[in-house]
Design a protein around this motif. Structure first.
Motif, PDB file in Angstrom:
ATOM      1  N   ARG A   1     -16.354  -6.454 -69.760  1.00  0.00           N
ATOM      2  CA  ARG A   1     -17.511  -7.120 -70.040  1.00  0.00           C
ATOM      3  C   ARG A   1     -18.556  -6.211 -69.300  1.00  0.00           C
ATOM      4  NH1 ARG A   1     -18.284 -12.223 -72.183  1.00  0.00           N
ATOM      5  NH2 ARG A   1     -16.308 -12.133 -71.868  1.00  0.00           N
TER       6      ARG A   1
ATOM      7  N   VAL B   1     -25.083  -6.803 -70.725  1.00  0.00           N
ATOM      8  CA  VAL B   1     -25.868  -5.951 -71.957  1.00  0.00           C
ATOM      9  C   VAL B   1     -26.599  -7.595 -73.355  1.00  0.00           C
ATOM     10  CG1 VAL B   1     -26.259  -3.430 -70.734  1.00  0.00           C
ATOM     11  CG2 VAL B   1     -24.218  -5.053 -72.932  1.00  0.00           C
ATOM     12  N   ASP B   2     -26.561  -7.138 -73.663  1.00  0.00           N
ATOM     13  CA  ASP B   2     -26.734  -8.118 -74.844  1.00  0.00           C
ATOM     14  C   ASP B   2     -27.137  -7.158 -76.132  1.00  0.00           C
ATOM     15  OD1 ASP B   2     -27.380  -9.762 -77.050  1.00  0.00           O
ATOM     16  OD2 ASP B   2     -29.208 -11.005 -75.631  1.00  0.00           O
ATOM     17  N   SER B   3     -26.225  -7.377 -77.061  1.00  0.00           N
ATOM     18  CA  SER B   3     -25.422  -5.985 -77.912  1.00  0.00           C
ATOM     19  C   SER B   3     -26.610  -6.356 -79.439  1.00  0.00           C
ATOM     20  CB  SER B   3     -23.729  -6.372 -78.236  1.00  0.00           C
ATOM     21  OG  SER B   3     -23.773  -7.681 -79.047  1.00  0.00           O
ATOM     22  N   ARG B   4     -27.499  -7.898 -79.446  1.00  0.00           N
ATOM     23  CA  ARG B   4     -27.990  -7.675 -80.105  1.00  0.00           C
ATOM     24  C   ARG B   4     -28.829  -6.748 -80.812  1.00  0.00           C
ATOM     25  NH1 ARG B   4     -28.986 -14.533 -79.011  1.00  0.00           N
ATOM     26  NH2 ARG B   4     -29.579 -13.573 -77.407  1.00  0.00           N
ATOM     27  N   HIS B   5     -29.533  -6.493 -79.215  1.00  0.00           N
ATOM     28  CA  HIS B   5     -31.166  -5.639 -78.898  1.00  0.00           C
ATOM     29  C   HIS B   5     -30.062  -4.046 -79.044  1.00  0.00           C
ATOM     30  CE1 HIS B   5     -33.019  -8.788 -78.166  1.00  0.00           C
ATOM     31  NE2 HIS B   5     -32.656  -9.005 -77.164  1.00  0.00           N
TER      32      HIS B   5
ATOM     33  N   GLN C   1     -29.872  -2.074 -76.004  1.00  0.00           N
ATOM     34  CA  GLN C   1     -29.039  -2.160 -74.963  1.00  0.00           C
ATOM     35  C   GLN C   1     -27.542  -2.150 -75.893  1.00  0.00           C
ATOM     36  OE1 GLN C   1     -29.588  -6.176 -72.541  1.00  0.00           O
ATOM     37  NE2 GLN C   1     -31.234  -5.862 -73.414  1.00  0.00           N
ATOM     38  N   GLN C   2     -27.841  -1.071 -76.884  1.00  0.00           N
ATOM     39  CA  GLN C   2     -26.091  -0.770 -77.568  1.00  0.00           C
ATOM     40  C   GLN C   2     -25.511  -0.129 -75.917  1.00  0.00           C
ATOM     41  OE1 GLN C   2     -24.035  -1.977 -80.042  1.00  0.00           O
ATOM     42  NE2 GLN C   2     -26.196  -3.540 -80.564  1.00  0.00           N
TER      43      GLN C   2
ATOM     44  N   LYS D   1     -19.090  -7.752 -80.596  1.00  0.00           N
ATOM     45  CA  LYS D   1     -20.307  -9.390 -80.471  1.00  0.00           C
ATOM     46  C   LYS D   1     -20.658  -9.619 -79.013  1.00  0.00           C
ATOM     47  CE  LYS D   1     -20.685  -9.434 -85.497  1.00  0.00           C
ATOM     48  NZ  LYS D   1     -20.246 -10.067 -86.832  1.00  0.00           N
ATOM     49  N   THR D   2     -19.691  -9.479 -78.542  1.00  0.00           N
ATOM     50  CA  THR D   2     -19.383 -10.705 -77.115  1.00  0.00           C
ATOM     51  C   THR D   2     -19.472 -10.108 -75.550  1.00  0.00           C
ATOM     52  OG1 THR D   2     -17.146 -10.532 -76.934  1.00  0.00           O
ATOM     53  CG2 THR D   2     -17.996 -12.401 -78.166  1.00  0.00           C
ATOM     54  N   ASN D   3     -20.410  -8.402 -76.041  1.00  0.00           N
ATOM     55  CA  ASN D   3     -20.858  -7.243 -75.305  1.00  0.00           C
ATOM     56  C   ASN D   3     -19.491  -6.923 -74.428  1.00  0.00           C
ATOM     57  OD1 ASN D   3     -23.824  -8.116 -75.838  1.00  0.00           O
ATOM     58  ND2 ASN D   3     -23.515  -9.712 -74.771  1.00  0.00           N
TER      59      ASN D   3
ATOM     60  N   ALA E   1     -31.725  -2.233 -69.985  1.00  0.00           N
ATOM     61  CA  ALA E   1     -30.004  -3.314 -69.406  1.00  0.00           C
ATOM     62  C   ALA E   1     -30.329  -3.555 -67.856  1.00  0.00           C
ATOM     63  CB  ALA E   1     -28.650  -2.487 -68.896  1.00  0.00           C
TER      64      ALA E   1
END
Length: 232
Positions: free
Chosen positions: A46, A49-53, A56-57, A167-169, A204
């Motif tokens: 885990r 980071v926020d995978s939506r950005h 931050q992939q 999707k849950t990082n 991050a």
């Protein structure tokens, strides 16, 4: 969720409140593998980071020093001499539009990795809706879109794995089989975690590696002390 007796017995060996050193965690993981087949050991990391950005992939690929223990079937999209080079390197299948048609029309999926030379991405792109959801779409970051298809085949056969955020990082990856033993699994885990730490996005903030858990296919999760993997 109700678990069977074997799982319940295995779960009793694991202290859920404890974070274990790498070797101790893998020892436990092996002890809790009670299935009749050689279970796969997986790691679940885990990240903070926020995978939506987009900035931050976390995604990449790494060759595990001891492989994954799995026979990998490779399909290569290429032309001319590269078809022969891919087959000589050990690819099960290599070619062009004929394989695209086979996948589209027949639902053919007898492969585990797809590699493509850059000049074939126009063909492969038409398979995005089929390969994408299965995590099979070739990607330059993973080294599966490359002019050197022979090398990519060799690496895939040697135990190259791709890691990417869901999707849950969380990153989920196989690091070998229970039969490998603690030492080989530990080297594979160290290699994967070093690659993930190195791939830390500049955007991050705060704690990057939040938690790390290992588990056998049918066994309970064992928390690993991830402090030694934190990128400096």
């Amino acid at each position: 969720m109700k678990h069977g007796k074997k799982y319940s017995d295995s779960a009793k060996l694991v202290d859920r409140t404890k974070v274990y050193d790498t070797n101790e965690a893998l020892d436990l993981c092996i002890k809790t593998a009670k299935a009749k087949f050689d279970e796969t050991v997986e790691v679940h990391v885990r990240l903070g980071v926020d995978s939506r950005h987009a900035d931050q992939q976390v995604r990449g690929a790494v060759v595990l020093p001891n492989g994954t223990g799995k026979k990998v079937r490779v399909l290569v999209f290429a032309k001319g001499d590269k078809v022969d080079a891919a087959l000589e390197a050990g690819a099960e299948y290599a070619g062009g539009e004929e394989y695209m048609t086979k996948i589209q029309n027949e639902g053919w999926m007898d492969f585990d990795v797809v590699i493509a030379s850059p000049d074939m991405m126009g063909v492969v792109g038409r398979l995005g809706k089929i390969l994408g959801p299965r995590g099979l779409m070739p990607n330059p970051k993973a080294g599966t879109v490359t002019p050197d298809v022979a090398r990519a085949v060799t690496e895939a056969k040697a135990g190259k794995i791709e890691y990417r955020l869901d999707k849950t990082n969380i990153i989920h990856c196989p690091i070998g089989k229970v039969s490998f033993g603690t030492e080989k699994l530990s080297k594979n885990l160290d290699t994967l975690m070093a690659a993930i730490a190195k791939a830390k996005p500049a955007a991050a903030k705060g704690q990057y590696i939040k938690s790390c858990v290992v588990s056998a296919t049918m066994g309970p999760g064992v928390r690993v002390n991830s402090n030694k993997y934190v990128a400096v």
